[in-house]
Scaffold this motif. Structure first.
Motif, PDB file in Angstrom:
ATOM      1  N   LYS A  33       0.792  -1.325  -0.098  1.00 46.35           N
ATOM      2  CA  LYS A  33       0.126  -0.008  -0.075  1.00 46.35           C
ATOM      3  C   LYS A  33       0.922   1.337   0.016  1.00 46.35           C
ATOM      4  N   ILE A  34       0.429   2.373  -0.737  1.00 50.99           N
ATOM      5  CA  ILE A  34       1.164   3.551  -0.568  1.00 50.99           C
ATOM      6  C   ILE A  34       0.363   4.365   0.376  1.00 50.99           C
ATOM      7  N   ILE A  35       0.790   5.182   1.348  1.00 49.32           N
ATOM      8  CA  ILE A  35       0.264   5.792   2.232  1.00 49.32           C
ATOM      9  C   ILE A  35      -0.397   7.258   1.548  1.00 49.32           C
ATOM     10  N   LYS A  36      -1.668   7.261   1.589  1.00 46.51           N
ATOM     11  CA  LYS A  36      -2.280   8.644   0.757  1.00 46.51           C
ATOM     12  C   LYS A  36      -3.030   9.635   1.956  1.00 46.51           C
ATOM     13  N   PRO A  37      -3.294  10.627   1.579  1.00 47.34           N
ATOM     14  CA  PRO A  37      -3.583  11.575   2.798  1.00 47.34           C
ATOM     15  C   PRO A  37      -4.761  11.090   3.472  1.00 47.34           C
ATOM     16  N   GLU A  38      -5.730  10.366   2.710  1.00 47.66           N
ATOM     17  CA  GLU A  38      -7.031   9.867   3.663  1.00 47.66           C
ATOM     18  C   GLU A  38      -6.427   8.678   4.722  1.00 47.66           C
ATOM     19  N   ASP A  39      -5.341   8.236   4.518  1.00 47.78           N
ATOM     20  CA  ASP A  39      -4.827   7.206   5.621  1.00 47.78           C
ATOM     21  C   ASP A  39      -4.089   7.656   6.699  1.00 47.78           C
ATOM     22  N   MET A  40      -4.060   9.182   6.710  1.00 47.54           N
ATOM     23  CA  MET A  40      -3.409   9.800   7.896  1.00 47.54           C
ATOM     24  C   MET A  40      -4.231  10.089   9.132  1.00 47.54           C
ATOM     25  N   ASN A  41      -3.705  10.298  10.239  1.00 49.33           N
ATOM     26  CA  ASN A  41      -4.331  10.747  11.531  1.00 49.33           C
ATOM     27  C   ASN A  41      -3.975  12.170  11.545  1.00 49.33           C
ATOM     28  N   ALA A  42      -4.520  12.673  12.682  1.00 47.61           N
ATOM     29  CA  ALA A  42      -4.351  13.942  12.972  1.00 47.61           C
ATOM     30  C   ALA A  42      -2.795  14.416  13.430  1.00 47.61           C
ATOM     31  N   GLY A  68      -3.942   4.254  12.364  1.00 40.80           N
ATOM     32  CA  GLY A  68      -4.121   2.772  13.142  1.00 40.80           C
ATOM     33  C   GLY A  68      -5.445   2.123  12.328  1.00 40.80           C
ATOM     34  N   GLY A  69      -6.373   2.598  12.481  1.00 38.43           N
ATOM     35  CA  GLY A  69      -7.632   2.157  11.859  1.00 38.43           C
ATOM     36  C   GLY A  69      -7.612   1.792  10.389  1.00 38.43           C
ATOM     37  N   SER A  70      -6.891   2.575   9.680  1.00 39.80           N
ATOM     38  CA  SER A  70      -6.651   2.173   8.197  1.00 39.80           C
ATOM     39  C   SER A  70      -5.869   0.903   8.199  1.00 39.80           C
ATOM     40  N   VAL A  71      -4.789   0.758   8.631  1.00 47.84           N
ATOM     41  CA  VAL A  71      -3.854  -0.192   8.411  1.00 47.84           C
ATOM     42  C   VAL A  71      -4.430  -1.514   9.307  1.00 47.84           C
ATOM     43  N   LEU A  72      -5.208  -1.444  10.321  1.00 48.93           N
ATOM     44  CA  LEU A  72      -5.886  -2.645  10.887  1.00 48.93           C
ATOM     45  C   LEU A  72      -7.150  -3.021   9.960  1.00 48.93           C
ATOM     46  N   SER A  73      -7.760  -2.272   9.279  1.00 54.42           N
ATOM     47  CA  SER A  73      -8.877  -2.507   8.237  1.00 54.42           C
ATOM     48  C   SER A  73      -8.011  -3.325   6.898  1.00 54.42           C
ATOM     49  N   TRP A  74      -6.818  -3.097   6.447  1.00 54.36           N
ATOM     50  CA  TRP A  74      -6.115  -3.465   5.456  1.00 54.36           C
ATOM     51  C   TRP A  74      -5.419  -4.955   6.006  1.00 54.36           C
ATOM     52  N   ILE A  75      -5.204  -5.031   7.479  1.00 48.70           N
ATOM     53  CA  ILE A  75      -4.770  -6.226   7.877  1.00 48.70           C
ATOM     54  C   ILE A  75      -5.990  -7.391   7.779  1.00 48.70           C
ATOM     55  N   ASP A  76      -6.828  -7.012   8.509  1.00 49.60           N
ATOM     56  CA  ASP A  76      -8.084  -8.037   8.424  1.00 49.60           C
ATOM     57  C   ASP A  76      -8.515  -8.469   7.036  1.00 49.60           C
ATOM     58  N   ASP A 114       4.765   7.046   1.935  1.00 48.94           N
ATOM     59  CA  ASP A 114       5.840   5.633   2.241  1.00 48.94           C
ATOM     60  C   ASP A 114       5.019   4.494   1.578  1.00 48.94           C
ATOM     61  N   ILE A 115       5.711   3.513   1.166  1.00 44.50           N
ATOM     62  CA  ILE A 115       5.265   2.260   0.774  1.00 44.50           C
ATOM     63  C   ILE A 115       5.295   1.394   1.707  1.00 44.50           C
ATOM     64  N   ILE A 116       4.229   0.532   2.363  1.00 41.10           N
ATOM     65  CA  ILE A 116       4.324  -0.577   3.350  1.00 41.10           C
ATOM     66  C   ILE A 116       4.083  -1.908   2.679  1.00 41.10           C
ATOM     67  N   GLU A 117       4.297  -3.025   3.306  1.00 37.67           N
ATOM     68  CA  GLU A 117       3.841  -4.104   2.732  1.00 37.67           C
ATOM     69  C   GLU A 117       3.112  -5.044   3.993  1.00 37.67           C
ATOM     70  N   ILE A 118       2.383  -6.003   3.867  1.00 34.05           N
ATOM     71  CA  ILE A 118       1.596  -6.796   4.745  1.00 34.05           C
ATOM     72  C   ILE A 118       1.970  -8.007   4.597  1.00 34.05           C
ATOM     73  N   ARG A 167       5.306  -3.768   7.390  1.00 30.49           N
ATOM     74  CA  ARG A 167       6.594  -3.169   7.629  1.00 30.49           C
ATOM     75  C   ARG A 167       6.838  -2.041   6.317  1.00 30.49           C
ATOM     76  N   HIS A 168       7.751  -1.277   6.339  1.00 38.55           N
ATOM     77  CA  HIS A 168       8.175  -0.223   5.399  1.00 38.55           C
ATOM     78  C   HIS A 168       8.805  -1.377   4.247  1.00 38.55           C
ATOM     79  N   LYS A 169       8.541  -1.003   3.270  1.00 44.05           N
ATOM     80  CA  LYS A 169       8.709  -1.804   1.976  1.00 44.05           C
ATOM     81  C   LYS A 169      10.287  -1.790   2.051  1.00 44.05           C
ATOM     82  N   PHE A 170      11.180  -0.513   1.734  1.00 46.55           N
ATOM     83  CA  PHE A 170      12.469  -0.604   1.676  1.00 46.55           C
ATOM     84  C   PHE A 170      13.246  -0.693   2.748  1.00 46.55           C
ATOM     85  N   SER A 171      13.009  -0.200   3.884  1.00 43.34           N
ATOM     86  CA  SER A 171      13.894  -0.323   5.135  1.00 43.34           C
ATOM     87  C   SER A 171      13.670  -1.572   5.940  1.00 43.34           C
ATOM     88  N   LYS A 172      12.501  -2.015   5.530  1.00 41.99           N
ATOM     89  CA  LYS A 172      12.152  -3.302   6.335  1.00 41.99           C
ATOM     90  C   LYS A 172      11.528  -2.989   7.672  1.00 41.99           C
TER      91      LYS A 172
END
Length: 123
Positions: A7-16, A22-30, A64-68, A87-92
């Motif tokens: 996933k690439i982190i977009k503006p709608e995936d950000m918190n305040a 966290g809610g975005s990433v938990l949805s992707w995980i589920d 950032d690009i993340i991988e699940i 994790r982060h795609k490039f730094s792991k």
């Protein structure tokens, strides 16, 4: 651990605070865990039963690009338990770890039924 989704982190995936919500990433995980489990069992009709502690290790920022990643932990008679790491795609660098996500295989009436699988699949 095999990493299937990115996933690439977009503006709608950000918190305040300007980091990954966290809610975005938990949805992707589920969603990813359900897909992984369905592929492992070769059949659908599963439900998420339980998740252990969700360990937020670090965060991600805009662009950032993340991988699940998913890995099978064990098979029960009607259940399957998987482990997840984001994790982060490039730094792991780890973002989130969940040691156990338990899914239960159900019949048409919502009752737990044996799935008959005992070994991880390569899918």
């Amino acid at each position: 651990m095999r990493f299937f989704s990115r996933k690439i982190i977009k503006p709608e995936d950000m918190n305040a605070h300007g980091t990954l919500f966290g809610g975005s990433v938990l949805s992707w995980i589920d969603e990813e865990a359900a897909i992984y489990t369905t592929c492992q069992l070769g059949k659908g009709n599963i439900v998420t039963k339980y998740m252990t502690e969700i360990n937020f290790v670090s965060s991600a920022g805009l662009g950032d690009i993340i991988e699940i990643g998913m890995e099978t932990v064990e098979f029960g008679r009607t259940s399957i338990t998987v482990r997840c790491e984001v994790r982060h795609k490039f730094s792991k660098e780890t973002i989130i770890k969940i040691d156990k996500i338990v899914f239960v295989h159900l019949n048409e009436t919502g009752e737990p039924v044996p799935h008959g699988i005992t070994e991880p699949q390569n899918s």
